[in-house]
Design a protein around this motif. Structure first.
Motif, PDB file in Angstrom:
ATOM      1  N   SER A 146       0.843  -1.195   0.000  1.00  0.00           N
ATOM      2  CA  SER A 146       0.000   0.000   0.000  1.00  0.00           C
ATOM      3  C   SER A 146       0.882   1.249   0.000  1.00  0.00           C
ATOM      4  N   THR A 147       0.391   2.310  -0.571  1.00  0.00           N
ATOM      5  CA  THR A 147       1.152   3.559  -0.620  1.00  0.00           C
ATOM      6  C   THR A 147       0.449   4.644   0.181  1.00  0.00           C
ATOM      7  N   ALA A 148       1.254   5.575   0.709  1.00  0.00           N
ATOM      8  CA  ALA A 148       0.704   6.770   1.352  1.00  0.00           C
ATOM      9  C   ALA A 148       0.632   7.867   0.288  1.00  0.00           C
ATOM     10  N   PHE A 149       0.068   9.014   0.653  1.00  0.00           N
ATOM     11  CA  PHE A 149      -0.037  10.115  -0.303  1.00  0.00           C
ATOM     12  C   PHE A 149       0.333  11.427   0.374  1.00  0.00           C
ATOM     13  N   ILE A 150       0.937  12.329  -0.402  1.00  0.00           N
ATOM     14  CA  ILE A 150       1.136  13.702   0.063  1.00  0.00           C
ATOM     15  C   ILE A 150       0.440  14.626  -0.933  1.00  0.00           C
ATOM     16  N   ILE A 151       0.147  15.818  -0.489  1.00  0.00           N
ATOM     17  CA  ILE A 151      -0.588  16.778  -1.319  1.00  0.00           C
ATOM     18  C   ILE A 151       0.380  17.816  -1.888  1.00  0.00           C
ATOM     19  N   ASN A 152       0.348  18.013  -3.205  1.00  0.00           N
ATOM     20  CA  ASN A 152       1.141  19.071  -3.840  1.00  0.00           C
ATOM     21  C   ASN A 152       0.539  20.423  -3.460  1.00  0.00           C
ATOM     22  N   ARG A 153       1.307  21.238  -2.775  1.00  0.00           N
ATOM     23  CA  ARG A 153       0.784  22.523  -2.281  1.00  0.00           C
ATOM     24  C   ARG A 153       0.301  23.432  -3.407  1.00  0.00           C
ATOM     25  N   ASP A 154       0.928  23.336  -4.574  1.00  0.00           N
ATOM     26  CA  ASP A 154       0.594  24.245  -5.677  1.00  0.00           C
ATOM     27  C   ASP A 154      -0.621  23.785  -6.468  1.00  0.00           C
ATOM     28  N   ALA A 161       3.539   8.227  -2.097  1.00  0.00           N
ATOM     29  CA  ALA A 161       4.714   8.096  -1.234  1.00  0.00           C
ATOM     30  C   ALA A 161       4.857   6.618  -0.897  1.00  0.00           C
ATOM     31  N   TYR A 162       5.973   6.028  -1.272  1.00  0.00           N
ATOM     32  CA  TYR A 162       6.205   4.596  -1.073  1.00  0.00           C
ATOM     33  C   TYR A 162       6.749   4.358   0.334  1.00  0.00           C
ATOM     34  N   VAL A 163       6.233   3.327   0.996  1.00  0.00           N
ATOM     35  CA  VAL A 163       6.584   3.089   2.395  1.00  0.00           C
ATOM     36  C   VAL A 163       7.576   1.930   2.519  1.00  0.00           C
ATOM     37  N   PHE A 164       8.739   2.266   3.059  1.00  0.00           N
ATOM     38  CA  PHE A 164       9.802   1.291   3.326  1.00  0.00           C
ATOM     39  C   PHE A 164       9.595   0.713   4.724  1.00  0.00           C
ATOM     40  N   VAL A 165       9.751  -0.615   4.857  1.00  0.00           N
ATOM     41  CA  VAL A 165       9.563  -1.273   6.146  1.00  0.00           C
ATOM     42  C   VAL A 165      10.770  -2.161   6.442  1.00  0.00           C
ATOM     43  N   ALA A 166      11.297  -2.045   7.664  1.00  0.00           N
ATOM     44  CA  ALA A 166      12.383  -2.911   8.140  1.00  0.00           C
ATOM     45  C   ALA A 166      11.933  -3.548   9.446  1.00  0.00           C
ATOM     46  N   THR A 167      12.155  -4.856   9.601  1.00  0.00           N
ATOM     47  CA  THR A 167      11.652  -5.590  10.765  1.00  0.00           C
ATOM     48  C   THR A 167      12.710  -6.535  11.314  1.00  0.00           C
ATOM     49  N   PHE A 168      12.770  -6.626  12.657  1.00  0.00           N
ATOM     50  CA  PHE A 168      13.586  -7.643  13.323  1.00  0.00           C
ATOM     51  C   PHE A 168      12.715  -8.881  13.523  1.00  0.00           C
ATOM     52  N   ALA A 178       8.379   6.883   4.719  1.00  0.00           N
ATOM     53  CA  ALA A 178       7.834   7.159   3.396  1.00  0.00           C
ATOM     54  C   ALA A 178       8.893   7.811   2.521  1.00  0.00           C
ATOM     55  N   SER A 179       8.853   7.481   1.232  1.00  0.00           N
ATOM     56  CA  SER A 179       9.794   8.042   0.270  1.00  0.00           C
ATOM     57  C   SER A 179       9.068   8.323  -1.035  1.00  0.00           C
ATOM     58  N   HIS A 272      -4.071  15.428   5.872  1.00  0.00           N
ATOM     59  CA  HIS A 272      -3.533  16.039   4.663  1.00  0.00           C
ATOM     60  C   HIS A 272      -2.057  16.311   4.896  1.00  0.00           C
ATOM     61  N   CYS A 273      -1.211  15.514   4.259  1.00  0.00           N
ATOM     62  CA  CYS A 273       0.238  15.636   4.437  1.00  0.00           C
ATOM     63  C   CYS A 273       0.829  16.317   3.208  1.00  0.00           C
ATOM     64  N   PHE A 274       1.725  17.270   3.443  1.00  0.00           N
ATOM     65  CA  PHE A 274       2.315  18.028   2.338  1.00  0.00           C
ATOM     66  C   PHE A 274       3.768  17.640   2.063  1.00  0.00           C
ATOM     67  N   THR A 275       4.402  16.906   2.981  1.00  0.00           N
ATOM     68  CA  THR A 275       5.742  16.380   2.763  1.00  0.00           C
ATOM     69  C   THR A 275       5.800  14.986   3.352  1.00  0.00           C
ATOM     70  N   VAL A 276       6.834  14.215   2.969  1.00  0.00           N
ATOM     71  CA  VAL A 276       6.975  12.872   3.520  1.00  0.00           C
ATOM     72  C   VAL A 276       7.256  12.942   5.017  1.00  0.00           C
ATOM     73  N   PHE A 277       7.766  14.074   5.489  1.00  0.00           N
ATOM     74  CA  PHE A 277       8.032  14.204   6.919  1.00  0.00           C
ATOM     75  C   PHE A 277       6.735  14.324   7.722  1.00  0.00           C
ATOM     76  N   ASP A 278       5.654  14.699   7.039  1.00  0.00           N
ATOM     77  CA  ASP A 278       4.358  14.761   7.714  1.00  0.00           C
ATOM     78  C   ASP A 278       3.731  13.372   7.842  1.00  0.00           C
ATOM     79  N   THR A 279       4.166  12.445   6.998  1.00  0.00           N
ATOM     80  CA  THR A 279       3.588  11.105   7.042  1.00  0.00           C
ATOM     81  C   THR A 279       4.294  10.256   8.077  1.00  0.00           C
TER      82      THR A 279
END
Length: 311
Positions: A146-154, A161-168, A178-179, A272-279
């Motif tokens: 599944s992918t997340a989404f960000i909103i283009n401000r303009d 936004a593609y979600v990377f997962v690392a697990t022990f 998110a990237s 409503h996320c505008f950057t990957v840092f908001d996700t």
């Protein structure tokens, strides 16, 4: 003691039910019951040496052993069938089992005992069991389906936004980020951030057969992506990609991907996320991970602690 082994061996030799009953000293009804249950469980001759009369009795009459404990018996056939269904886990089945016990005023087995009894059953039934891992030995990595989404401000357009997962595998402790890209630079950067979040590296990293990881992977030859190999050499870790079309080789991260899709991606669906840092915030950027990631890891930690403390 009933001669279970002899009954099954005589039946395999083609002896009639009357002949088996006469030879073993048991009624034809009992002989028929034992043969029927053995066939249902897939127990056929030739039998292995370890399959004694006691072993066979515990295998085909599992409920008798459990009922003697005074707790509500487990239906292993049901558990085994349900586990084959998508998204069904032993944790969920134990939760349902506890609810059934409360409704019927029965004493349930703890989660730890539940796992132990099913493990014993699965071992005899030749079912697939989880591979035991050492703490901090392996990190499994993958992209979430599944992918997340960000909103283009303009423009107001939704951007994936593609979600990377690392697990022990041992603790199920996970990292997610998110990237906007799935290229080699992003892939390696996400590994760096995961190691920073975990506070160290692992001896082994298990990725999928992505182009950013593997150039060629056959039964005889494995060629890693040059940039990915340099990263592994820098961290002094070994890259062991999962076999082609064998998701069980990295089953833990596959499971975490599904749960994280619920705990994080779905949890952010109304934001409503505008950057990957908001996700999913980067620990290196602002010192914290997103609350959803923290909640997920706390949930996993509490569940694991409960497994060891509740008897």
């Amino acid at each position: 003691m009933i001669h279970y082994r002899k009954i099954l061996e005589l039946q395999d030799e083609g002896i009639s039910l009357r002949g088996i009953a006469s030879s073993t000293g048991h009624s034809r009804q009992k002989v028929t019951e034992i043969i029927t249950l053995a066939e249902k469980k897939g127990l056929v001759c030739p039998l292995e040496e370890e399959m004694t009369d006691r072993w066979i009795e515990e295998f085909i009459f599992t409920q008798k052993t459990l009922e003697a404990s005074g707790r509500h018996p487990l239906n292993f056939d049901y558990i085994h069938e349900e586990l084959a269904k998508p998204n069904v886990t032993l944790s969920l089945l134990h939760h349902e089992y506890e609810a059934e016990c409360r409704a019927n005023q029965k004493i349930p087995y703890s989660y730890r005992s539940f796992l132990r009894h099913y493990s014993n059953y699965a071992d005899k039934y030749k079912a697939t069991l989880r591979i035991r891992r050492k703490p901090g030995e392996i990190m499994e990595v993958d992209w979430a389906g599944s992918t997340a989404f960000i909103i283009n401000r303009d423009t107001g357009e939704k951007v994936k936004a593609y979600v990377f997962v690392a697990t022990f595998p041992c603790s199920q402790f996970s990292y997610a980020e998110a990237s906007l890209s799935m290229d080699s630079h992003s892939w390696i950067t996400l590994h760096n951030n995961a190691y920073s979040y975990f506070g160290g590296t692992t001896q082994i990293v298990v990725p999928d057969n992505l182009k950013t990881c593997v150039t060629k992977h056959t039964t005889r030859e494995l060629i890693l992506n040059s940039a990915y190999k340099e990263m592994a050499d820098y961290y002094n870790t070994v890259v062991m990609p999962a076999r082609v079309r064998t998701p069980k080789d990295k089953a833990n991260v596959e499971g975490s991907v599904g749960v994280i899709s619920t705990w994080i991606i779905a949890a952010l669906r109304n934001m409503h996320c505008f950057t990957v840092f908001d996700t999913i915030k980067l620990p290196k950027v602002d010192g914290i991970a997103c609350p959803e990631l923290v909640d997920y890891n706390v949930h996993i930690y509490i569940r694991n602690i409960s497994t060891f403390l509740i008897l």
